[in-house]
Design an enzyme around this catalytic site. Sequence first.
Site, PDB file in Angstrom:
ATOM      1  N   GLY A 112       7.735 -18.329 -10.588  1.00 42.84           N
ATOM      2  CA  GLY A 112       6.593 -18.237  -9.660  1.00 42.84           C
ATOM      3  C   GLY A 112       6.633 -19.388  -8.673  1.00 42.84           C
ATOM      4  NE  ARG A 125       8.139 -15.379 -13.307  1.00 40.14           N
ATOM      5  CZ  ARG A 125       7.017 -15.262 -12.615  1.00 40.14           C
ATOM      6  NH1 ARG A 125       6.742 -14.147 -11.985  1.00 40.14           N
ATOM      7  NH2 ARG A 125       6.168 -16.261 -12.557  1.00 40.14           N
ATOM      8  CG  ASP A 185       9.057 -23.396 -19.903  1.00 37.37           C
ATOM      9  OD1 ASP A 185       8.875 -22.374 -19.204  1.00 37.37           O
ATOM     10  OD2 ASP A 185       8.340 -23.728 -20.857  1.00 37.37           O
ATOM     11  CB  THR A 220       4.827 -23.891 -12.966  1.00 33.40           C
ATOM     12  OG1 THR A 220       3.744 -23.054 -13.393  1.00 33.40           O
ATOM     13  CG2 THR A 220       5.041 -24.949 -14.020  1.00 33.40           C
ATOM     14  CG  ASP A 232       1.191 -21.360 -15.014  1.00 27.17           C
ATOM     15  OD1 ASP A 232       0.325 -21.031 -14.192  1.00 27.17           O
ATOM     16  OD2 ASP A 232       2.125 -20.610 -15.360  1.00 27.17           O
ATOM     17  CG  ASP A 291       3.303 -23.637 -18.331  1.00 30.65           C
ATOM     18  OD1 ASP A 291       3.993 -24.157 -17.433  1.00 30.65           O
ATOM     19  OD2 ASP A 291       3.365 -22.425 -18.620  1.00 30.65           O
ATOM     20  NE  ARG A 325       3.950 -17.602 -16.988  1.00 29.39           N
ATOM     21  CZ  ARG A 325       4.504 -16.532 -16.414  1.00 29.39           C
ATOM     22  NH1 ARG A 325       4.611 -15.417 -17.076  1.00 29.39           N
ATOM     23  NH2 ARG A 325       4.948 -16.585 -15.180  1.00 29.39           N
TER      24      ARG A 325
HETATM   25  O1  F6P Z   1       3.588 -19.144 -13.694  1.00 30.41           O
HETATM   26  C1  F6P Z   1       2.852 -19.067 -12.529  1.00 30.41           C
HETATM   27  C2  F6P Z   1       1.982 -17.835 -12.533  1.00 30.41           C
HETATM   28  O2  F6P Z   1       1.245 -17.815 -11.322  1.00 30.41           O
HETATM   29  C3  F6P Z   1       1.043 -17.693 -13.726  1.00 30.41           C
HETATM   30  O3  F6P Z   1      -0.109 -18.479 -13.597  1.00 30.41           O
HETATM   31  C4  F6P Z   1       0.791 -16.222 -13.728  1.00 30.41           C
HETATM   32  O4  F6P Z   1       0.478 -15.767 -15.029  1.00 30.41           O
HETATM   33  C5  F6P Z   1       2.109 -15.644 -13.276  1.00 30.41           C
HETATM   34  O5  F6P Z   1       2.785 -16.673 -12.579  1.00 30.41           O
HETATM   35  C6  F6P Z   1       1.985 -14.455 -12.374  1.00 30.41           C
HETATM   36  O6  F6P Z   1       3.257 -13.965 -12.153  1.00 30.41           O
HETATM   37  P1  F6P Z   1       3.633 -12.930 -11.010  1.00 30.41           P
HETATM   38  O7  F6P Z   1       3.706 -13.699  -9.728  1.00 30.41           O
HETATM   39  O8  F6P Z   1       4.944 -12.398 -11.426  1.00 30.41           O
HETATM   40  O9  F6P Z   1       2.538 -11.919 -10.945  1.00 30.41           O
END
Ligand code: F6P
Length: 337
Positions: free
Chosen positions: A15, A76, A107, A135, A137, A139, A181
Amino acid sequence: MGKQVNRIGVLTSGGDAPGMNAAVRAVVRSALSRGIDCVGIRRGWNGLISSDFIRMDTSSVSHVVNKGGTLLYTARSEEFREVSGQDKALATCKLLGLNAIVAIGGDGTFRGALALSRRAAEVGYPIQVAGIPATIDNDIGCSHYTIGFDTACNTAIECIDRLRDTMQSHERCSVVEVMGRHAGYLALYVGISVGATAVLIPERELDFERDVVEKIRRARLAGTTHYMVVVAEGAGNTMEISRQINEEIGLDPRVTVLGHIQRGGAPSARDRETASRMGYMAVQAIAENRGNCVVATQEGRMVTMDMEEALAMKKEFSMDRYDILEALTNNGGLKSL
Ligand code: F6P
């Protein structure tokens, strides 16, 4: 002494996070300042697999320090999880003469980097990798701070402040979902900063009566007529929480899912500065043959640590901030109902 690095590939993966561009800029310019060439790999690990790259010079990263998103695009990659994908990526490294990769992301990004460097060692084409944690998050186990978190907090706070104006005018209850997340950092920091009535995070098992109903009741008894319930996306379903609030105390909440809006926008001072330092340190580690590392913040200092060790680290979620939140919400003094 390992082989002298003369060309680094830089990519962003997972992300996006505000400040990634500042990190890319820092990698490119720090490399160039050491006489090391830099190639931008586009669309994360997929770009290394499909040889999707751009030559980077100092002007490729002009006027990006203040921009959200990532100029290198991101993705991803499922294919890169497989050895066959890693071999294709290695073929690109060989073709372009890359002997180091700086990977900016979470990670999952670092796991990819480690897999690549292991595979590279196996096939006798050593590649140093360095990870930069980015990120929203926050995390990542090894690092107290990840690029993008501060900006995402500020964005969410700005949105919730706006929400509060209308909730206050109509004397309503708002249930707001923030990202994160499986982690509650974003929700907790934001909840403290907006003075939320209640904050639900995945790290604390939900007791609806204690964590929502009682908090709203106490706020009402303290004189409040509008309520802000902040929910981390990993803590529960906002529609369901709203329905339950309606059922149990008769309020008619409005649900807002902030979603991807939290990932955009100009990076804050903290994110620009952190990203710039991390980019510089990643290149420094590679130039000194201290690769296979992650740049991390620990106890207020920026350090580089072994990537394998970094990946094994778990982040301890301290409940201190939750206690502070509890003390500062509208419940003070009302010991029992
Ligand atoms: O990891 C970053 C994040 O924005 C999380 O907070 C969220 O759960 C996820 O990515 C959303 O992913 P996507 O952009 O694939 O919808």
